[in-house]
Motif scaffolding. Sequence first.
Motif, PDB file in Angstrom:
ATOM      1  N   PHE A   1     -33.431  13.581  18.600  1.00 30.81           N
ATOM      2  CA  PHE A   1     -34.389  14.489  17.960  1.00 30.81           C
ATOM      3  C   PHE A   1     -33.722  15.235  16.806  1.00 30.81           C
ATOM      4  O   PHE A   1     -34.321  15.394  15.725  1.00 30.81           O
ATOM      5  N   LEU A   2     -32.482  15.679  16.996  1.00 33.12           N
ATOM      6  CA  LEU A   2     -31.765  16.330  15.904  1.00 33.12           C
ATOM      7  C   LEU A   2     -31.564  15.363  14.734  1.00 33.12           C
ATOM      8  O   LEU A   2     -31.610  15.756  13.565  1.00 33.12           O
ATOM      9  N   GLY A   3     -31.353  14.087  15.041  1.00 29.44           N
ATOM     10  CA  GLY A   3     -31.213  13.080  13.998  1.00 29.44           C
ATOM     11  C   GLY A   3     -32.478  12.911  13.188  1.00 29.44           C
ATOM     12  O   GLY A   3     -32.445  12.703  11.973  1.00 29.44           O
ATOM     13  N   VAL A   4     -33.632  13.000  13.872  1.00 28.05           N
ATOM     14  CA  VAL A   4     -34.912  12.933  13.163  1.00 28.05           C
ATOM     15  C   VAL A   4     -35.055  14.132  12.225  1.00 28.05           C
ATOM     16  O   VAL A   4     -35.460  13.998  11.069  1.00 28.05           O
ATOM     17  N   LEU A   5     -34.713  15.323  12.724  1.00 31.44           N
ATOM     18  CA  LEU A   5     -34.763  16.521  11.879  1.00 31.44           C
ATOM     19  C   LEU A   5     -33.827  16.382  10.680  1.00 31.44           C
ATOM     20  O   LEU A   5     -34.153  16.837   9.569  1.00 31.44           O
ATOM     21  N   ASP A   6     -32.689  15.745  10.889  1.00 34.37           N
ATOM     22  CA  ASP A   6     -31.746  15.535   9.795  1.00 34.37           C
ATOM     23  C   ASP A   6     -32.359  14.642   8.720  1.00 34.37           C
ATOM     24  O   ASP A   6     -32.093  14.825   7.522  1.00 34.37           O
ATOM     25  N   GLY A   7     -33.188  13.688   9.138  1.00 37.16           N
ATOM     26  CA  GLY A   7     -33.890  12.863   8.168  1.00 37.16           C
ATOM     27  C   GLY A   7     -34.981  13.650   7.443  1.00 37.16           C
ATOM     28  O   GLY A   7     -35.258  13.409   6.266  1.00 37.16           O
ATOM     29  N   VAL A   8     -35.567  14.613   8.144  1.00 36.16           N
ATOM     30  CA  VAL A   8     -36.652  15.411   7.561  1.00 36.16           C
ATOM     31  C   VAL A   8     -36.132  16.293   6.432  1.00 36.16           C
ATOM     32  O   VAL A   8     -36.787  16.421   5.387  1.00 36.16           O
ATOM     33  N   ASP A   9     -34.949  16.911   6.599  1.00 33.65           N
ATOM     34  CA  ASP A   9     -34.496  17.844   5.561  1.00 33.65           C
ATOM     35  C   ASP A   9     -34.246  17.134   4.232  1.00 33.65           C
ATOM     36  O   ASP A   9     -34.673  17.606   3.172  1.00 33.65           O
TER      37      ASP A   9
ATOM     38  N   THR B   1     -31.650  22.226   7.888  1.00 30.47           N
ATOM     39  CA  THR B   1     -30.245  21.882   8.134  1.00 30.47           C
ATOM     40  C   THR B   1     -29.562  22.944   8.988  1.00 30.47           C
ATOM     41  O   THR B   1     -28.825  22.623   9.933  1.00 30.47           O
ATOM     42  N   LEU B   2     -29.829  24.215   8.667  1.00 27.32           N
ATOM     43  CA  LEU B   2     -29.238  25.312   9.442  1.00 27.32           C
ATOM     44  C   LEU B   2     -29.740  25.286  10.878  1.00 27.32           C
ATOM     45  O   LEU B   2     -28.967  25.487  11.824  1.00 27.32           O
ATOM     46  N   THR B   3     -31.038  24.991  11.064  1.00 19.69           N
ATOM     47  CA  THR B   3     -31.616  24.927  12.408  1.00 19.69           C
ATOM     48  C   THR B   3     -30.945  23.835  13.245  1.00 19.69           C
ATOM     49  O   THR B   3     -30.652  24.035  14.430  1.00 19.69           O
ATOM     50  N   ILE B   4     -30.691  22.689  12.633  1.00 16.14           N
ATOM     51  CA  ILE B   4     -30.027  21.592  13.338  1.00 16.14           C
ATOM     52  C   ILE B   4     -28.682  22.048  13.893  1.00 16.14           C
ATOM     53  O   ILE B   4     -28.350  21.801  15.058  1.00 16.14           O
ATOM     54  N   ASN B   5     -27.914  22.742  13.051  1.00 12.29           N
ATOM     55  CA  ASN B   5     -26.581  23.168  13.484  1.00 12.29           C
ATOM     56  C   ASN B   5     -26.645  24.307  14.486  1.00 12.29           C
ATOM     57  O   ASN B   5     -25.745  24.448  15.321  1.00 12.29           O
ATOM     58  N   LEU B   6     -27.708  25.121  14.429  1.00 15.18           N
ATOM     59  CA  LEU B   6     -27.873  26.172  15.433  1.00 15.18           C
ATOM     60  C   LEU B   6     -28.241  25.587  16.799  1.00 15.18           C
ATOM     61  O   LEU B   6     -27.932  26.181  17.842  1.00 15.18           O
ATOM     62  N   LEU B   7     -28.913  24.420  16.787  1.00 22.32           N
ATOM     63  CA  LEU B   7     -29.293  23.765  18.035  1.00 22.32           C
ATOM     64  C   LEU B   7     -28.165  22.901  18.610  1.00 22.32           C
ATOM     65  O   LEU B   7     -28.247  22.457  19.759  1.00 22.32           O
ATOM     66  N   LEU B   8     -27.139  22.657  17.797  1.00 18.99           N
ATOM     67  CA  LEU B   8     -26.032  21.791  18.217  1.00 18.99           C
ATOM     68  C   LEU B   8     -25.398  22.213  19.541  1.00 18.99           C
ATOM     69  O   LEU B   8     -25.141  21.353  20.393  1.00 18.99           O
ATOM     70  N   PRO B   9     -25.120  23.515  19.774  1.00 18.38           N
ATOM     71  CA  PRO B   9     -24.459  23.896  21.039  1.00 18.38           C
ATOM     72  C   PRO B   9     -25.214  23.458  22.286  1.00 18.38           C
ATOM     73  O   PRO B   9     -24.592  23.169  23.316  1.00 18.38           O
ATOM     74  N   LEU B  10     -26.550  23.390  22.203  1.00 14.02           N
ATOM     75  CA  LEU B  10     -27.320  22.941  23.365  1.00 14.02           C
ATOM     76  C   LEU B  10     -27.020  21.480  23.678  1.00 14.02           C
ATOM     77  O   LEU B  10     -26.820  21.108  24.847  1.00 14.02           O
ATOM     78  N   ALA B  11     -26.972  20.637  22.645  1.00 20.18           N
ATOM     79  CA  ALA B  11     -26.641  19.224  22.854  1.00 20.18           C
ATOM     80  C   ALA B  11     -25.224  19.083  23.412  1.00 20.18           C
ATOM     81  O   ALA B  11     -24.981  18.287  24.333  1.00 20.18           O
TER      82      ALA B  11
ATOM     83  N   GLU C   1     -22.234  15.772  13.865  1.00 22.80           N
ATOM     84  CA  GLU C   1     -22.113  14.417  14.408  1.00 22.80           C
ATOM     85  C   GLU C   1     -20.807  14.259  15.190  1.00 22.80           C
ATOM     86  O   GLU C   1     -20.807  13.745  16.319  1.00 22.80           O
ATOM     87  N   GLN C   2     -19.703  14.704  14.597  1.00 23.31           N
ATOM     88  CA  GLN C   2     -18.419  14.562  15.296  1.00 23.31           C
ATOM     89  C   GLN C   2     -18.373  15.436  16.550  1.00 23.31           C
ATOM     90  O   GLN C   2     -17.736  15.078  17.547  1.00 23.31           O
ATOM     91  N   ALA C   3     -19.076  16.588  16.506  1.00 26.78           N
ATOM     92  CA  ALA C   3     -19.150  17.443  17.701  1.00 26.78           C
ATOM     93  C   ALA C   3     -19.909  16.734  18.820  1.00 26.78           C
ATOM     94  O   ALA C   3     -19.531  16.819  20.003  1.00 26.78           O
ATOM     95  N   LEU C   4     -20.966  15.995  18.463  1.00 23.04           N
ATOM     96  CA  LEU C   4     -21.712  15.232  19.471  1.00 23.04           C
ATOM     97  C   LEU C   4     -20.826  14.151  20.090  1.00 23.04           C
ATOM     98  O   LEU C   4     -20.801  13.978  21.314  1.00 23.04           O
TER      99      LEU C   4
END
Length: 389
Positions: free
Chosen positions: A226-234, A198-208, A259-262
């Motif tokens: 891809f971030l959505g897939v990771l969100d399903g994985v956690d 979960t933390l990794t997803i949010n750390l990658l958010l700025p790139l998206a 999600e709202q940031a995207l």
Amino acid sequence: MSRKAILAFEKIVGSTPVALARHYCTPLVVRWLFMLRMQGFDEIQISAPEDIVLAVEKLVGSGEKLGLIVTYTQEQSPTRDEKDTSEVLWINADYLIDPEALRAFLEKGYFEGTGGGKTLLKWTGRLASAGSVELDSLVEPARRPAWVYGGDLRGARSAILKWSQKRIHLTSRLNAPLENTLIWMLGDTCEITPNRITLTINLLLPLAVALFLTGEFLYASLFSYFLGVLDGVDGKLARARGVLSRLGHLEHSLDTLYEQALYASFTLGLAIKGYGVLALAMGLAFIVTDSFVRHLYNQFQLVVGKPLKEYSDFNRKFSRVDGRRNFYVIYFIVSSALGVPLIGLAAALTHSVITAVVYLISVAVHLDRLDEEEGTKSFLRLIRVRDKS
């Protein structure tokens, strides 16, 4: 009122007791203790041969740190005081059981639960008239078998992965093969935890966000998927590990943030690239509508104590196609690939509005019916009559 259970272990695989066999990092006995605690049990007796008892006691201890009272006996059929008429759930704990099957078994009040001709669950101190049930019949076909031998390491991993799939939304099923592959590969690496994902997803958010703002809509949408897939994985990994933490619920708040940031960065990116006020108006309407759906859904569960998607047959069916992130990102991908990204935003807005209307009507109907059943509406009528008089 205390609720008691007996975990009966008998077998050893190689030099390791089945009770200590690890599936996705979690020993079988720990998985059982957590499942029982979640179902309201607070007193657990471990019943096993001496070598297994010693190994389990070394791992678990008295259970105080787990919020349980754990005791031990070497008797496979523990004796009970004839005057003791309390109900105790006996479990053939060398087997794993689908948590949904266990929950249904307890809620429906069965006396005995079987699998493959073996007794896996059985109440003592309860009248046999409560009936026996095959555990597979308590879960939908996609979750079967509802039980598996804990010493079958590969079979147990496959069954747990199957039980960890929510199998509700269309996009969840679409993502399942990739999610399952990642969990199968990484699930036994205990350093990889759901919270860290979960933390990794949010750390990658700025790139998206940066990709959306610079107009790279296709790459941004693919990366978001891809971030959505990771969100399903956690979430799935947490269920596969069998121990869900309270801290893990913070994931929902972090999900809302990213999600709202995207959505906001996609909207701003469109405005910057020449779609102007129209993109801003549609994007703001989309974000407001999606936020309303989230609040409506969460508020219903708080009030009723049950998710809206599980409340009626209609809600179960609609929840498979309702508006949510993965659907919206698919709209972004397709429209960006076709060179018309604004159409993707329009499609997401339309889907979110339909979802909001359907859920608003559904929630209003359900809550009105509950008020009628509880007599609340009668009290409200009395108040109105008194005001008029």
